[in-house]
Design an enzyme around this catalytic site. Structure first.
Site, PDB file in Angstrom:
ATOM      1  N   ASP A 234       0.841  -1.183   0.000  1.00 58.44           N
ATOM      2  CA  ASP A 234       0.000   0.000   0.000  1.00 58.44           C
ATOM      3  C   ASP A 234       0.887   1.248   0.000  1.00 58.44           C
ATOM      4  O   ASP A 234       1.903   1.290   0.697  1.00 58.44           O
ATOM      5  CB  ASP A 234      -0.868  -0.023   1.268  1.00 58.44           C
ATOM      6  CG  ASP A 234      -1.790   1.168   1.358  1.00 58.44           C
ATOM      7  OD1 ASP A 234      -2.791   1.185   0.623  1.00 58.44           O
ATOM      8  OD2 ASP A 234      -1.497   2.083   2.158  1.00 58.44           O
ATOM      9  N   GLU A 264       2.102  -0.508  -5.165  1.00 63.60           N
ATOM     10  CA  GLU A 264       1.219   0.576  -5.571  1.00 63.60           C
ATOM     11  C   GLU A 264       2.110   1.784  -5.875  1.00 63.60           C
ATOM     12  O   GLU A 264       2.182   2.732  -5.097  1.00 63.60           O
ATOM     13  CB  GLU A 264       0.238   0.855  -4.419  1.00 63.60           C
ATOM     14  CG  GLU A 264      -0.908   1.742  -4.771  1.00 63.60           C
ATOM     15  CD  GLU A 264      -2.104   1.031  -5.380  1.00 63.60           C
ATOM     16  OE1 GLU A 264      -2.046  -0.189  -5.623  1.00 63.60           O
ATOM     17  OE2 GLU A 264      -3.095   1.710  -5.609  1.00 63.60           O
TER      18      GLU A 264
HETATM   19  C1  LM2 Z   1      -3.914   3.315  -0.761  1.00 63.69           C
HETATM   20  N1  LM2 Z   1      -3.071   2.907  -1.666  1.00 63.69           N
HETATM   21  O1  LM2 Z   1      -1.897   3.362  -1.860  1.00 63.69           O
HETATM   22  C2  LM2 Z   1      -5.216   2.628  -0.573  1.00 63.69           C
HETATM   23  O2  LM2 Z   1      -5.527   1.810  -1.686  1.00 63.69           O
HETATM   24  C3  LM2 Z   1      -6.264   3.653  -0.281  1.00 63.69           C
HETATM   25  O3  LM2 Z   1      -7.531   3.021  -0.192  1.00 63.69           O
HETATM   26  C4  LM2 Z   1      -5.903   4.375   1.011  1.00 63.69           C
HETATM   27  O4  LM2 Z   1      -6.863   5.408   1.304  1.00 63.69           O
HETATM   28  C5  LM2 Z   1      -4.543   5.050   0.882  1.00 63.69           C
HETATM   29  N2  LM2 Z   1      -3.597   4.352   0.056  1.00 63.69           N
HETATM   30  C6  LM2 Z   1      -3.920   5.190   2.262  1.00 63.69           C
HETATM   31  O5  LM2 Z   1      -3.537   3.943   2.782  1.00 63.69           O
HETATM   32  C7  LM2 Z   1      -7.994   5.011   2.078  1.00 63.69           C
HETATM   33  C8  LM2 Z   1      -9.210   5.829   1.674  1.00 63.69           C
HETATM   34  C9  LM2 Z   1      -9.095   7.251   2.207  1.00 63.69           C
HETATM   35  C10 LM2 Z   1      -8.893   7.224   3.723  1.00 63.69           C
HETATM   36  C11 LM2 Z   1      -7.570   6.472   3.960  1.00 63.69           C
HETATM   37  C12 LM2 Z   1      -7.207   6.399   5.429  1.00 63.69           C
HETATM   38  O6  LM2 Z   1      -9.320   5.863   0.251  1.00 63.69           O
HETATM   39  O7  LM2 Z   1     -10.350   7.940   1.919  1.00 63.69           O
HETATM   40  O8  LM2 Z   1      -8.831   8.528   4.204  1.00 63.69           O
HETATM   41  O9  LM2 Z   1      -7.709   5.126   3.463  1.00 63.69           O
HETATM   42  O10 LM2 Z   1      -8.192   5.753   6.178  1.00 63.69           O
HETATM   43  C13 LM2 Z   1      -9.682   8.864   5.311  1.00 63.69           C
HETATM   44  C14 LM2 Z   1     -10.738   9.894   4.884  1.00 63.69           C
HETATM   45  C15 LM2 Z   1     -10.046  11.181   4.470  1.00 63.69           C
HETATM   46  C16 LM2 Z   1      -9.152  11.684   5.594  1.00 63.69           C
HETATM   47  C17 LM2 Z   1      -8.179  10.565   6.016  1.00 63.69           C
HETATM   48  C18 LM2 Z   1      -7.359  10.981   7.217  1.00 63.69           C
HETATM   49  O11 LM2 Z   1     -11.499   9.384   3.801  1.00 63.69           O
HETATM   50  O12 LM2 Z   1     -11.031  12.154   4.164  1.00 63.69           O
HETATM   51  O13 LM2 Z   1      -8.394  12.781   5.105  1.00 63.69           O
HETATM   52  O14 LM2 Z   1      -8.912   9.387   6.368  1.00 63.69           O
HETATM   53  O15 LM2 Z   1      -8.166  11.295   8.309  1.00 63.69           O
HETATM   54  C19 LM2 Z   1      -8.464  13.935   5.886  1.00 63.69           C
END
Ligand code: LM2
Ligand code: CA
Length: 522
Positions: A234, A264
């Site tokens: 990741d 990735e």
């Molecule tokens: C990836 N690949 O390199 C993953 O496939 C992806 O799904 C991950 O994001 C990202 N890297 C980080 O590991 C996901 C998701 C985000 C989420 C993060 C963290 O797509 O939306 O972010 O995991 O849980 C969330 C909130 C976002 C916020 C963040 C931090 O959606 O709005 O940003 O947490 O609080 C302020």
């Protein structure tokens, strides 16, 4: 891989299973003091992951459900590898993306306990299916403080027993050249920011530090000890090539080879090629282009210089229709999802016919909003996966009740194409032709055709095409499955190939047809 090898392996493994069972029984009768997770690591199926292998991302599948799916579905249909969601302890919450905010490397999460994870890995290995774990190692949580799923009390930059502030870029002494910023990445074209600042505000590990690298390696080696074959890395781009290569070098071998990596790295074929020393990369540009292939550019479905240029070396490239991120992306990033109904099925079948990389199919669950995780029980664990019932599970549905798993692995056409891909092995594409929206080609003893038209043209397209196959009567594996003949008849569509190797085929829009030697009737 040959089926022969797989069968022989299963016989060998059954001996190991018997020993495992004997130990488990001994544990229950009290002769073994503790009920610790099963220590006898199961044997990872032999052989490398190649372009001939078929992989599937089983997004957010709880371990208990995956365990039986491996034994009864994924193994018997010869899926070679699965990619499972991040197993480490994470922040709590109803969103799926909590799994991308680690708070410790305990293996208890909403997806299940360490014991359930270990049993799943053993069952998959015993069924001939390698397990690739999504490894979140660039960062820990963004959340400021709380108690994780497995009761670890944490604050951002302090994770008991693992890391404290000096292990994060934000916490390094200001004089340290690696303390570049303690804030979010704002400029994604600045390589130093990309690796040293915080992705979405997630606490960024100082992966240049030997102690941090070793802590990460200890986590990954623990997974290898449990029988895992390799990792999706990741946010690899945000770790950086040098740090990731150093971590890769600290890992224990799997069957005498370095563990499998798919990174990735998110870039062009040229950018990605630098990473292939560690293993594979995802064909990022191909994923978006793939959506266009089914949006009018049918010529991209056969070998074309435009596509070949963005793909890189097939031996290091994982190709996909979608993953959990692109499935949720907005219109700025074209993608094909389960909501696209037949297009999703046709695109996934096509992926298994494409020689231009290592296919990773994608299957998740139906959701209401893009943040929604699977349904949790009162303790926070996800409920077991539910597939559409009975014969409904054999085809892509027009709509799924919210929370239902898509269960692509159970579709007849996917089972047929897995058999097809293994049969054609490394045979190159020949007789490639595009006529309107109908693309077709031969690969060795197999023939594949697809109608990539989105609108019905008088119901379907009928064309006479060159199959390149010997004269005979064949059973289509997409409508008939891996074993498409029974009692001298085809289960699905029957296709007659003449002495010139030509056949008249009829295909409705967004459907495909595939013939091969194993399913020749006469
Ligand atoms: C990836 N690949 O390199 C993953 O496939 C992806 O799904 C991950 O994001 C990202 N890297 C980080 O590991 C996901 C998701 C985000 C989420 C993060 C963290 O797509 O939306 O972010 O995991 O849980 C969330 C909130 C976002 C916020 C963040 C931090 O959606 O709005 O940003 O947490 O609080 C302020
Ligand atoms: Ca980083």
């Amino acid at each position: 891989m040959t089926y022969f090898g797989k069968r022989a392996r299963q016989i060998l493994l059954s001996t190991a299973t018997v020993i495992g069972l004997a130990l488990a029984v001994a544990g229950q009768s009290g002769t073994v003091a503790t009920a610790a997770p099963r220590l006898a690591a199961s044997v990872v199926p032999a052989g490398a992951i190649t372009t001939q292998s078929v992989g599937m991302q089983m997004f957010m599948w709880p371990w208990v459900s995956l365990q039986t799916e491996c034994t009864y579905v994924l193994g018997p249909e010869h899926i070679d590898w699965i990619m499972v969601s991040p197993p480490q302890e994470d922040i709590t919450g109803p969103q799926w993306w909590t799994h991308y905010q680690p708070v410790s490397y305990s293996l208890n999460s909403q997806l299940g306990t360490e014991r359930q994870f270990t049993d799943m890995v053993s069952a998959c290995n015993d069924a001939g299916v390698k397990v690739i774990v999504d490894a979140v190692i660039n960062h820990m949580s963004a959340s400021n403080s709380g108690v994780g799923f497995d009761n670890t009390a944490y604050t951002k930059y302090s994770y008991p027993g693992l890391y404290d502030s000096a292990d994060f870029h934000a916490g390094l002494a200001t004089i340290d050249p690696n303390n570049y910023c303690g804030t979010r990445i704002s400029n994604f074209s600045d390589p130093f920011q990309v690796t040293h600042c915080e992705l979405l505000g997630l606490s960024d590990l100082a992966t240049e530090k030997p102690s941090v690298r070793q802590t990460i390696a200890d986590y990954l080696n623990h997974l290898i000890d449990l029988g895992v074959a390799g990792f999706r890395i990741d946010a690899a781009k945000h770790i950086g090539l040098d740090d990731l290569t150093a971590i890769h070098g600290l890992l224990n071998p799997v069957n005498g080879q370095p563990p499998y990596f798919v990174q990735e790295s998110i870039g062009t074929a040229r950018y990605n090629s630098a990473w292939t020393g560690n293993g594979d990369v995802f064909a990022w540009d191909y994923q978006a282009l793939f959506a266009n292939m089914f949006n009018g550019q049918a010529n991209y479905l056969i070998s074309s210089p435009v596509v070949n240029n963005i793909l890189g070396n097939p031996d290091n490239t994982v190709i996909m229709v979608s993953n959990h991120d692109t499935e949720r992306s907005d219109s700025s990033h074209p993608t094909i999802t389960y909501e696209d109904y037949k297009k999703y099925q046709a695109a996934s079948e096509f992926l298994l016919a494409d020689p231009r990389g290592k296919p990773m199919l994608y299957t998740g669950y139906s959701y209401l909003t893009k943040d929604s995780g699977p349904t949790q029980d009162s303790s926070g664990f996800y409920l077991p996966a539910t597939c559409p019932a009975g014969s409904k599970a054999a085809v892509q549905q027009k709509s799924y009740p919210v929370g239902t798993y898509v269960c692509m692995e159970r579709w007849t056409g996917i089972k047929g194409m897995i058999q097809w891909r293994h049969e054609v092995a490394s045979a190159p594409q020949t007789n490639a032709a595009v006529s309107g929206k109908l693309a077709s080609f031969t690969r060795g003893t197999g023939f594949f055709a697809i109608n990539a038209s989105q609108t019905f043209i008088k119901g379907s397209l009928t064309k006479t095409v060159k199959t390149g196959l010997p004269k005979g009567t064949y059973c289509d594996v997409i409508s008939g499955g891996a074993t498409a003949k029974r009692g001298g008849k085809c289960i699905g569509t029957t296709v007659v190939v003449d002495s010139k190797g030509k056949a008249k085929i009829t295909l409705a829009s967004m459907t495909a047809l595939a013939l091969d030697k194993s399913n020749k009737l006469k």
